[in-house]
Scaffold this active site. Structure first.
Site, short mmCIF file in Angstrom:
data_model
loop_
_atom_site.label_atom_id
_atom_site.label_comp_id
_atom_site.label_asym_id
_atom_site.label_seq_id
_atom_site.Cartn_x
_atom_site.Cartn_y
_atom_site.Cartn_z
N TYR A 171 0.84 -1.19 0.00
CA TYR A 171 0.00 0.00 0.00
C TYR A 171 0.88 1.25 0.00
CZ TYR A 171 -3.50 -3.55 0.66
OH TYR A 171 -4.28 -4.67 0.48
N ARG A 216 2.97 -0.98 10.91
CA ARG A 216 3.15 -2.32 10.34
C ARG A 216 3.94 -2.17 9.05
NH1 ARG A 216 -1.34 -7.18 9.28
NH2 ARG A 216 0.19 -8.84 9.54
#
Length: 370
Positions: free
Chosen positions: A183, A231
């Protein structure tokens, strides 16, 4: 004493044990707003006995959603809908709640996760124009994302901060920035997807600039000491891509900034290019272990860990400080209860289920089914 069921601090936040329910997309929101599904889903997981529950990837802007079914936190309507879920959980559980804030970049504008031919063209219903560090399509013939201008980059950083502010206001206890699985943040980090020639591309120092600026902006938008975490994918599994050495350098810099924890996954940048090694329980733990040796902040390990003893051993062997159990928790929302019974530990139960003491029930079943 079970290590898995020992307390740990994430900044000023204390967790009763080291079991984490990781963020898992549900593709069940409407216009970014949480629905009754989220009440049921997260209400159930809030009673799981885990030490931390992380809500799924939540878009900081509409075009930052992975799919049209993703949660959002970009305005009052999306905040109000999600607050209902938080308030519902708080009626019966005090489990610490984190939320994963995300921008999908070129991996946005998809169909729901269980549907084939997922990517939706910008001119089709439920599709939109995607954005990325560089105009690099996800696959040959795919939609070409628009390269972000510097002003658009600054705007997205601000949108992360605003979403974080809303998360605090509606009752979340921690924020996890989604820098993994291909992403937008990950796209800036990897030289495979970041072909920029300005201060956001090229050298490692430049490629980590975006995530550090996002982290700093979110930290400023939240109360002092509020856990801001991340993350990452520790490797692209692609030659000349983002790798462990670069991940360690990023982790060090985030650690110096007071990052709450680092949640270590791998891959996801490009499924056609990545050369993933064999999958086995704990296959990503070596990356968490390597990063753990270099930082003070807690490290969450993840990767096909489904058995309580696997999780216990990972903590005992200092491969990670916490263990995320995703698929296992979906399969068994009382995974932590069963793990406590297996490891001879205690877990916070539910008063309505007081007759169901994990170790006693386990012994009873063993007697009935020797």
């Amino acid at each position: 004493m079970s290590k898995l069921f020992s307390q740990i601090n994430i900044g000023q936040l204390t967790l009763d044990n080291r079991i984490v329910v990781p963020p898992m997309c549900q593709y069940s929101a409407v216009n970014g707003q949480a629905t009754e599904w989220h009440l049921m889903h997260y209400g159930s997981l809030a009673l799981s006995g885990a030490g931390l529950l992380i809500v799924e990837a939540t878009g900081v802007v509409p075009e930052g959603r992975i799919s049209y079914g993703d949660l959002g936190l970009w305005d009052d309507k999306t905040a109000f809908a999600l607050k209902k879920v938080v308030d519902f959980i708080r009626l019966h559980s005090q489990i610490p709640l984190a939320i994963q804030l995300s921008h999908a970049g070129r991996k946005a504008s998809t169909d729901l996760g269980w549907k084939p031919n997922r990517y939706i063209a910008p001119d089709n219903p439920n599709g939109w124009q995607t954005y990325a560090p560089s105009a690099e399509p996800l696959k040959a013939g795919g939609t070409i994302p628009k390269e972000l201008s510097k002003n658009e980059i600054k705007a997205i950083i601000h949108q992360f901060a605003e979403a974080a502010r809303r998360a605090v206001e509606i009752g979340f206890n921690a924020i996890e920035l989604h820098g993994a699985h291909g992403y937008l943040i990950h796209q800036f980090l990897s030289p495979i997807t970041n072909k920029r020639e300005d201060e956001y591309g090229g050298s490692l120092e430049n490629r980590i600039r975006f995530v550090l600026e996002v982290f700093d902006a979110v930290t400023l938008a939240t109360p002092k000491g509020f856990p801001v975490c991340i993350r990452i994918s520790a490797t692209d599994w692609i030659e000349n891509g983002w790798d462990l050495a670069q991940s360690i350098e990023l982790a060090r810099q985030l650690d110096e900034r007071g990052c709450g924890y680092i949640h270590v996954s791998t891959g996801g940048l490009d499924g056609e290019l990545q050369k993933l090694s064999a999958l086995y329980p704990g296959y990503q733990l070596p990356f968490a272990e390597a990063i753990k040796k270099e930082v003070k902040m807690p490290v969450i390990g993840v990767g096909l860990i489904t058995q309580s003893q696997q999780a216990e051993n990972a903590i005992k062997e200092s491969k990670a400080d916490l263990i995320a159990v995703g698929r296992g928790m979906l399969y068994d929302t009382r995974w932590a209860w069963h793990a406590a019974a297996e490891l001879g530990a205690k877990v916070v139960g539910v008063k309505q289920y007081i007759r169901c003491k994990p170790h006693e029930v386990k012994d009873l079943f063993n007697e009935i089914n020797p």
